[in-house]
Design a protein around this motif. Structure first.
Motif, PDB file in Angstrom:
ATOM      1  N   UNK A   1      -0.007  13.136   0.210  1.00 17.96           N
ATOM      2  CA  UNK A   1       0.046  14.293  -0.685  1.00 17.96           C
ATOM      3  C   UNK A   1      -1.236  15.097  -0.612  1.00 17.96           C
ATOM      4  N   UNK A   2      -2.352  14.407  -0.512  1.00 15.32           N
ATOM      5  CA  UNK A   2      -3.635  15.093  -0.419  1.00 15.32           C
ATOM      6  C   UNK A   2      -3.737  15.879   0.875  1.00 15.32           C
TER       7      UNK A   2
ATOM      8  N   UNK B   1       0.836  -1.205   0.000  1.00 11.13           N
ATOM      9  CA  UNK B   1       0.000   0.000   0.000  1.00 11.13           C
ATOM     10  C   UNK B   1       0.872   1.257   0.000  1.00 11.13           C
ATOM     11  N   UNK B   2       2.123   1.118  -0.417  1.00 11.35           N
ATOM     12  CA  UNK B   2       3.048   2.244  -0.379  1.00 11.35           C
ATOM     13  C   UNK B   2       2.544   3.418  -1.193  1.00 11.35           C
ATOM     14  N   UNK B   3       2.191   3.165  -2.446  1.00 13.30           N
ATOM     15  CA  UNK B   3       1.760   4.257  -3.320  1.00 13.30           C
ATOM     16  C   UNK B   3       0.464   4.879  -2.815  1.00 13.30           C
ATOM     17  N   UNK B   4      -0.449   4.060  -2.308  1.00 15.37           N
ATOM     18  CA  UNK B   4      -1.703   4.590  -1.784  1.00 15.37           C
ATOM     19  C   UNK B   4      -1.435   5.515  -0.596  1.00 15.37           C
ATOM     20  N   UNK B   5      -0.475   5.138   0.259  1.00 17.32           N
ATOM     21  CA  UNK B   5      -0.153   5.980   1.417  1.00 17.32           C
ATOM     22  C   UNK B   5       0.481   7.300   0.978  1.00 17.32           C
TER      23      UNK B   5
END
Length: 250
Positions: free
Chosen positions: A238-239, A229-233
């Motif tokens: 960023x949001x 889930x690295x990219x999701x985190x």
């Protein structure tokens, strides 16, 4: 319920109890004096052959399982059978005896267990990039190419509890403690920890441990899935970053 029957040296029924006769789908009278193949033409030929050898005094005990559609009802039934020679005190063989136990429910439970295990594995494959299994105590025995491709660990490095060495040092004590608690409780276990990838970077993962229980409720093994889930985190972080307007006034 236990079925009991006795055969003469030609494998003709001499005695049979009501339970076994009912299991065969025929009354007791339709068995006596007739051979096993006459009464049950679809009985497995290899088992008939073993019975004949025992009844003729050419073999000792045979134990096995006979399963298939019930002769009368057509529904699946499974029986554990044991055949043994019947002899006079002097050693002369009089025929064979058989004892039959109905093990249908046990067989069906085993089949349901295999189906459930297949479903757990399918779920793990569908929801994780890395899958692996352990024994009932949570120790790795079987290989997992997907885990070793992610971490770069060799088979010897990751078996047993070696998978913990691939976790971030800060996450390792908590992950180990949670894992031991889940193994003791035999319950579904979900946690998050960072895994060291083969390139030295750390990947955020969500780990799910699914216990595979037998019919008695005892744990047989664990199916484990790690979802990266690295990219999701990173996207979530960023949001959350504050947005600064540049120059002028609105």
């Amino acid at each position: 319920p236990v079925g009991i029957a006795f055969f003469d040296p030609e494998l003709r029924y001499e005695r049979i109890n009501h339970f076994l006769a009912a299991s065969n789908g025929k009354p007791v009278g339709e068995h006596l004096g007739r051979s096993l193949p006459e009464v049950l033409p679809h009985f497995p030929p290899d088992v008939v052959g073993r019975y004949r050898e025992i009844a003729a005094g050419r073999a000792e005990v045979f134990a096995g399982t006979v399963d298939g559609p019930h002769p009368a009802a057509g529904a699946y039934r499974a029986y554990q059978v044991t055949a043994f020679p019947v002899r006079r005190p002097g050693g002369e063989t009089l025929g064979a005896g058989v004892v039959v136990h109905d093990v249908t429910e046990q067989r069906l439970a085993e089949r349901r267990l295999r189906d459930s295990e297949a479903e757990f594995k399918a779920l793990a494959l569908a929801t994780a990039q890395v899958t692996w299994t352990t024994d009932a105590d949570g120790r790795v025995v079987d290989d997992s190419p997907s885990w070793r491709a992610l971490t770069g660990q060799t088979y010897d490095e990751w078996t047993g509890v070696g998978w913990l060495d691939a976790l971030h040092p800060d996450d390792r004590p908590r992950a180990a403690a949670d894992w031991r608690a889940a193994v003791a409780a035999r319950r579904l276990y979900r946690t998050e920890y960072r895994v060291r990838a083969a390139d030295g970077s750390y990947r955020d993962t969500v780990a799910r441990w699914v216990p595979v229980l037998d019919a008695a409720g005892a744990n047989r093994k664990w199916v484990v899935g790690n979802e990266d889930v690295t990219e999701a985190k990173r996207a979530e972080e960023a949001v959350r970053q504050p947005i600064h307007a540049g120059g002028g006034q609105l």
